[in-house]
Design an enzyme around this catalytic site. Sequence first.
Site, mmCIF file in Angstrom:
data_model
loop_
_atom_site.group_PDB
_atom_site.id
_atom_site.type_symbol
_atom_site.label_atom_id
_atom_site.label_comp_id
_atom_site.label_asym_id
_atom_site.label_seq_id
_atom_site.Cartn_x
_atom_site.Cartn_y
_atom_site.Cartn_z
ATOM 1 C CD GLU A 175 5.124 -3.543 -6.101
ATOM 2 O OE1 GLU A 175 5.225 -2.826 -5.082
ATOM 3 O OE2 GLU A 175 4.820 -4.754 -6.033
ATOM 4 C CD GLU A 376 1.678 -0.559 -4.295
ATOM 5 O OE1 GLU A 376 2.152 -1.263 -3.369
ATOM 6 O OE2 GLU A 376 1.372 -1.019 -5.396
#
Length: 477
Positions: A175, A376
């Site tokens: 991320e 995810e």
Amino acid sequence: MKMKDGFFWGGATAANQFEGGWNKGGKGPSTSDMMTGGTHTTPRRITSVLEEGTYYPSHEAVDFYGHYKEDIALMAEMGFKMFRMSINWSRIYPNGDDLEPNEEGLKFYDNVFAELRKYNIEPLVTISHYETPFGLTEKYNGWASRDLIDFYIRYCTTLFNRYKDQVKYWLTFNEINCLTMPLGAYMAGGIRFEGKETLTDGVDEPQTRFQALHHQFVASAKAVKLAHEINPDFQIGCMIAFMTTYPNTCNPDDMLLAQKKDQISNMICGDVQVRGAYPGFAKRFFAEQGIQIEMHPDDAQTLREGCVDFYSFSYYMSLVESADETLERAEGNLLGGIKNPYLEASDWGWQIDPKGLRYTLNHLYDRYQVPLMVVENGLGAVDVVEEDGSINDDYRIDYLKGHIEQMKEAVADGVDLIAYTMWGCIDLVSASTGEMKKRYGFIHVNKDNDGNGDLSRTPKKSFYWYKKVIESNGEQL
């Protein structure tokens, strides 16, 4: 409809939330090891020294360090084709700037990869997942310093050489776009601003954050180049926390605001890592914010030469943006937005939007034309253990079923999707709050918010459901 042959079904974790063993085998402290427990309403504190009697969730987490054989056997029982995990940087380089790696730490991952290979589970390894060695925070203020590029490349060189025959798929930073938001400074960048006491207290310096992001871009590009030199078969990806954003109305102001949110939150990072250069809108954004990125003369060429092979992302929810600041806001992963009246929300206020995943997959593939991975996706919820020990998490099955259906639609739309690793396949510690009660897993771990419990593992109803999904390659939902 099935997924194409060779599709990677699996699950995902991060060492700082899952591994534990924080001071075993020569490991040094990471940034996450210095964060106390918190709750939905009480923010996690960042401490410079460990306080006696204070609970630090990552220290034990759910002890994959001591349970990895059992955990991988359970993944194999579900039929996992891929397991996304991260390596704890401070397990390999305890202070971050050490000259030699910690052999005991390297051996631990040798054992993990051997266990995965035993069951033909492909590892997908995140090199840096919110686990900056705390020594680098103390000495250099984390990624605010350009020195970290060299330390990171030393770390990557060690990993790529050591595991060149065990690991094919790598992600450079988890991320990475988290650094475009205030929350990311400490969590993703290992940066401590003066006066910053908690993870979410708003103490911030955008100039420092975006400079740190630039350092990570350069580090990632150098790592991609290095990886391909060490093993041409390596596949290296980026990883973005995707912020799917809709305009609240057809008001052109809402449209432009949603577009800008998409550009700054998502596309700056995707464009640099996939296309190899900052997009035009980034230059305007930096100018308007008074941010000046200091670049070395060869940085532009480094970014051009270090483009990733595939694009991976997390997707939990969608957001709504409006120019009307009086509207009710909703909570979300890293970033909130306006409440969407067409969607239900999770216990934590995250808006559930399976169709948003199809939209996002199309949006990304249209732009980048590289293979995509959803690495995810999942539902954080409070699970109840029944008297007979069963856990009937139909709400989780419903959430995942809806998202997998929309992934299949995106594949029918022509998107090249190659993997799906559901987040927190075994219950783990929440990154933002440090809680255990916000559970994601197919497998329950006996541990509570205060760290009590024997860590025993119990499959939930969703465990058996996901096993059928994988067996049928997504046909049986």
